[in-house]
Design an enzyme around this catalytic site. Structure first.
Site, short mmCIF file in Angstrom:
data_model
loop_
_atom_site.label_atom_id
_atom_site.label_comp_id
_atom_site.label_asym_id
_atom_site.label_seq_id
_atom_site.Cartn_x
_atom_site.Cartn_y
_atom_site.Cartn_z
N GLU A 139 -4.87 -6.80 14.77
CA GLU A 139 -4.35 -5.48 14.35
C GLU A 139 -5.48 -4.45 14.39
O GLU A 139 -5.25 -3.26 14.60
CB GLU A 139 -3.72 -5.56 12.96
CG GLU A 139 -2.74 -4.42 12.69
CD GLU A 139 -1.96 -4.55 11.38
OE1 GLU A 139 -2.57 -4.44 10.30
OE2 GLU A 139 -0.74 -4.75 11.42
N HIS A 145 -4.94 -33.51 17.42
CA HIS A 145 -3.82 -34.34 17.88
C HIS A 145 -2.67 -33.50 18.41
O HIS A 145 -1.55 -33.98 18.54
CB HIS A 145 -3.35 -35.24 16.73
CG HIS A 145 -4.45 -36.15 16.27
ND1 HIS A 145 -4.71 -37.36 16.88
CD2 HIS A 145 -5.40 -35.99 15.32
CE1 HIS A 145 -5.76 -37.91 16.29
NE2 HIS A 145 -6.20 -37.10 15.35
N GLY A 195 -4.92 -2.03 4.99
CA GLY A 195 -4.12 -3.18 4.52
C GLY A 195 -4.81 -4.51 4.77
O GLY A 195 -4.89 -5.36 3.88
N GLU A 253 10.48 -4.54 4.65
CA GLU A 253 10.59 -5.93 4.22
C GLU A 253 10.30 -6.06 2.73
O GLU A 253 11.04 -6.70 1.98
CB GLU A 253 9.58 -6.81 4.98
CG GLU A 253 9.86 -6.98 6.47
CD GLU A 253 9.19 -5.92 7.33
OE1 GLU A 253 8.94 -4.80 6.83
OE2 GLU A 253 8.92 -6.21 8.51
N LYS A 288 9.31 -0.68 14.40
CA LYS A 288 9.89 -0.33 13.10
C LYS A 288 10.99 0.71 13.29
O LYS A 288 12.07 0.61 12.70
CB LYS A 288 8.82 0.28 12.18
CG LYS A 288 7.83 -0.70 11.60
CD LYS A 288 6.97 0.01 10.55
CE LYS A 288 5.75 -0.79 10.18
NZ LYS A 288 4.80 -0.07 9.34
N LYS A 321 0.84 -1.20 0.00
CA LYS A 321 0.00 0.00 0.00
C LYS A 321 0.88 1.25 0.00
O LYS A 321 0.69 2.16 -0.79
CB LYS A 321 -0.91 -0.03 1.23
CG LYS A 321 -1.82 1.16 1.34
CD LYS A 321 -2.81 0.98 2.49
CE LYS A 321 -3.50 2.30 2.78
NZ LYS A 321 -4.49 2.20 3.84
O1 F6P Z 1 3.12 -2.74 9.74
C1 F6P Z 1 1.77 -3.08 9.64
C2 F6P Z 1 1.27 -2.82 8.26
O2 F6P Z 1 1.13 -1.48 8.04
C3 F6P Z 1 -0.05 -3.55 8.01
O3 F6P Z 1 -1.12 -2.86 8.49
C4 F6P Z 1 -0.02 -3.68 6.53
O4 F6P Z 1 -0.94 -4.63 6.08
C5 F6P Z 1 1.41 -4.10 6.32
O5 F6P Z 1 2.14 -3.36 7.28
C6 F6P Z 1 1.97 -3.88 4.94
O6 F6P Z 1 1.93 -2.55 4.56
P1 F6P Z 1 2.13 -2.11 3.06
O7 F6P Z 1 1.05 -2.74 2.24
O8 F6P Z 1 2.08 -0.62 3.05
O9 F6P Z 1 3.49 -2.61 2.62
#
Ligand code: F6P
Length: 549
Positions: free
Chosen positions: A354, A385, A268, A214, A513, A208
Site C-alpha cells: 500500500e 511443505h 493507517g 466495512e 470503493k 482513523k
Molecule cells: O482503504 C485503505 C485504507 O484507507 C487503509 O489505508 C487503512 O488502513 C484502512 O483503509 C482503514 O481505514 P480507517 O482506519 O480509516 O477505517
C-alpha cells in the site's frame, strides 16, 4: 522542483555496468572466496541481527548502492520525515509515526507544538483504561469483569493490533480473549460473536476516518447485537472508539470520553503505535506495550543516526532495490520461523504494497522503473511443505527474508532446535543449491544404476544462488517485535525515496470503493446498466436474483 529520475543518476549507470558481471556471480563461490563474508555483511541494532551475507552483492555493489542513495538525498529526506515536514505531499500531511514511540518531550514540533505532549496524553489515557480493564476495575453493565475484547477495524486499524497481539500471545492476560473483526462479510462478525456474552464483552471500534464502510457496518451490527440483550444506557461500558474523527464517534453514539484519538499525520498502516494499539495494551498490559514502543524507538534512533553503510533499514531497502531494478525479481517472500508471527507476512503486505505499490512519482510523472514487488509468505516450517518447492527449483527467483527468535516462549523440549535447524538449512540450501555432480555422486553411492542416475539428475539438481536475509532476535519480546516492525517501516521508506513515490498515500484503493457504492445500491434497489459493461451487469443480475428471492 521535480527530483531527477532514478535511472538518470550517475550511480545508476555504474550499477548497470556492475550488474553485467555481478549477475554471473555464484553465492557459493563468494562464500568460498571470503571466510569473512558473514562478518563483512552482517549488522546488529536494537536487539536484532541482520545477516545479509547470502545476497548477490560485493562491497563494490554496496558502495554503488550507497552512492545511489546519496545521489537521491536519502539522508535529507529521512531527516525531513523525522522533523515533521509535510512529506506526504498529495495529502499535505506530516508523517510522524516515529513520534508515537519517542520519549515525552522529545519533539518534533508541529505548528509550534511538541507533538509528543499530545501523544503521551493519549498514552496516559490508554494506560489508565487498560489497567482498569485488566484489573477488573472497569466492569461491564451488570458488574462483571470484561472477558472478551472485539476489535472492529480493517487495514491498518486491524492488521497491526491483530498481528502484534498474536505475536505476543504468551503475554496476554489470562482472563482476556481478543477477537479481530475486519471483513464486511458477515461471517467474520458472526463467528466472532458466537459464544460471547454482551455483559462481559468490550468492543473497540477502530477507524482513523470513522467512515470506512466495512468497519461502520460491522460496528452497527455489533451495536444491534448488544442492544438485543441490553439497553442503550449500557453501551458506554462496552463500546470505545479509536479514531481521528470525534464527530463521527459521537454520531455513532460513543461518548468522546471513551474515545482514544490520534492524528492525520499517522498513516493507517503505520498506526499500531498509536491508540490503534489499544487492544495490544489491553492484552499484554501497558508496561509491555511501552517496551514495544521503546523497541521501535531504538530502531528509529539507529535509522536516524547510523551511517548509511551500517544502517539496517538502508541496507535492506537498497538490497531489495538491487533485486527489483537490476535482476527484475517480481516478488519477495517473508518466512518467519515462529508460529506467533503467522500474521507478519500479511502485515508487511499492507505496509509495503500500500505504501510503494505506485506508478507515478511525487511530481505526477511516470515512475519509469519497477516499484514494490509482491510481498507474500507464511511461517516456517509450514511453507517448506507447500510452496518452497518453487523457491528452490521454480523458474522465478524470490529473495526471501527469514526471521527467527533464538529462544522459544514454550517449554517443549527439542522443538526449537528442529525449528532453527530448518530455518538455517533452508537459507543454506537456497544459497548453495546442489550441483549435478553432487547429485550424481550421491546416487552412485546409493548404488543406483547409471540409467536411473542420469534420469534423476536433472530433477534432483538445485540451481542455488537464491538470495536471502536472516533476521535473528534473542526472543520474540515486545521490544524485539517493535524493532522488527520499525525496521520494515524504514526499509519501506528507503525504497519509496529511491523510487520517488509517495509512500504515505493510497489513492489506488478509492476507485473500487466508489464502484462498490454504486453496485451496492443496484443489488437491492434499481439496476443502472448504463453504468457498467456486460460482464458486471450480468453478475449484478445473477446476484439480484438470489438476494431478492
Ligand atoms: O482503504 C485503505 C485504507 O484507507 C487503509 O489505508 C487503512 O488502513 C484502512 O483503509 C482503514 O481505514 P480507517 O482506519 O480509516 O477505517
Amino acid at each position: 522542483m521535480p527530483h531527477p529520475s532514478l535511472t538518470s543518476l550517475p550511480a545508476f549507470a555504474d550499477l548497470q555496468a556492475h550488474y553485467a558481471h555481478a549477475s554471473q556471480w555464484q553465492l557459493r563461490q563468494l562464500f568460498a572466496g571470503d571466510p569473512q563474508r558473514f562478518k563483512r555483511f552482517s549488522v546488529e541494532a536494537a536487539g536484532l541481527l541482520l545477516d545479509y551475507s547470502k545476497n548477490r552483492i560485493s562491497e563494490e555493489t554496496l558502495a554503488l548502492l550507497l552512492r545511489l542513495a546519496q545521489e537521491r538525498d536519502l539522508e535529507a529526506r529521512r531527516d525531513a520525515m523525522f522533523a515533521g515536514e509535510k512529506i506526504n505531499a498529495t495529502e499535505q500531511r506530516a508523517v510522524l509515526h516515529t513520534a508515537l514511540r519517542a520519549p515525552r518531550g522529545a519533539g518534533p514540533t508541529l505548528d509550534g507544538q511538541d507533538v509528543t505532549q499530545e501523544v503521551h496524553a493519549v498514552l496516559d489515557h490508554m494506560r489508565r483504561f487498560s489497567e482498569q480493564v485488566r484489573s477488573g476495575q472497569w466492569l461491564g453493565c451488570s458488574g462483571k469483569a470484561i472477558t472478551d475484547i472485539v476489535n472492529i477495524g480493517i487495514g491498518g486499524s486491524d492488521l497491526g493490533p491483530e498481528m502484534v497481539t498474536r505475536a505476543l500471545r504468551p503475554l496476554v492476560h489470562p482472563r482476556l480473549s481478543l477477537h479481530f473483526v475486519s471483513n464486511v462479510d458477515g461471517h467474520d462478525l458472526d463467528a466472532a460473536l458466537s459464544g460471547l456474552d454482551p455483559e462481559t464483552t468490550l468492543f473497540v471500534i477502530a477507524s482513523k476516518t470513522f467512515t470506512t464502510r466495512e468497519t461502520m457496518m460491522n460496528a452497527h451490527s455489533a451495536r444491534s447485537w448488544f442492544l438485543k440483550k441490553r439497553g442503550e444506557a449500557d453501551l458506554p461500558r462496552h463500546f470505545v472508539a479509536v479514531s481521528t474523527n470525534t464527530d463521527g464517534v459521537r454520531q455513532f453514539g460513543i461518548d468522546p470520553e471513551n474515545m482514544f484519538p490520534f492524528w492525520d499525520w499517522v498513516g493507517g498502516r503505520y498506526s499500531v503505535w498509536s491508540a490503534i494499539g489499544l487492544p495490544v495494551a489491553l492484552a499484554i498490559g501497558f508496561e509491555r506495550f511501552r517496551e514495544f514502543l521503546d523497541g521501535a524507538h531504538a530502531m528509529d534512533q539507529h535509522f536516524r543516526t547510523e551511517p548509511l553503510a551500517r544502517n539496517m533499514p538502508v541496507l535492506l531497502g537498497l538490497i531489495g532495490l538491487w533485486y527489483r531494478n537490476f535482476f527484475h525479481y517480481g516478488s519477495v517472500s517473508i518466512a518467519p520461523y515462529h508460529q506467533d508471527l503467522s500474521q507478519f507476512p500479511a502485515y508487511l503486505q499492507q505496509l509495503g504494497m500500500e505504501s510503494n505499490g505506485k506508478q507515478v512519482t511525487f511530481d505526477g510523472g511516470p515512475v519509469g522503473i519497477d516499484t514494490c514487488p509482491v510481498i507474500w509468505g507464511d511461517v516456517g516450517t509450514n511453507g517448506q511443505h507447500a510452496y518452497f518447492q518453487l523457491l528452490h527449483q521454480g523458474t522465478d527467483v524470490t529473495p526471501t527474508d527469514f526471521i527467527a527468535a533464538l529462544t522459544p516462549a514454550h517449554g517443549l523440549p527439542g522443538h526449537h532446535a528442529v525449528l532453527l535447524a530448518n530455518c538455517f538449512a533452508q537459507a543454506e540450501a537456497f544459497m548453495k543449491g546442489k550441483t549435478a555432480d553432487e547429485v550424481r555422486a550421491e546416487m552412485q553411492a546409493q548404488k543406483l544404476s547409471n540409467e536411473q542416475v542420469e534420469q534423476l539428475v536433472p530433477h534432483r539438481t538445485f540451481p542455488g544462488n537464491r538470495p536471502s536475509n536472516m533476521i535473528l532476535m534473542e526472543a520474540l519480546t515486545p521490544a524485539a517485535l517493535g524493532a522488527l516492525i520499525a525496521l520494515y517501516e524504514h526499509k519501506t521508506f528507503v525504497q519509496g525515496v529511491m523510487w520517488d513515490v509517495n509512500s504515505f498515500d493510497q489513492w489506488g484503493v478509492e476507485l473500487g470503493k466508489v464502484l462498490a457504492k454504486n453496485i451496492e445500491s443496484e443489488l437491492e434497489g434499481q439496476p443502472r446498466p448504463e453504468l457498467h459493461d456486460s460482464s458486471t451487469n450480468a453478475l449484478i443480475a445473477r446476484a439480484r436474483a438470489c438476494l431478492n428471492l
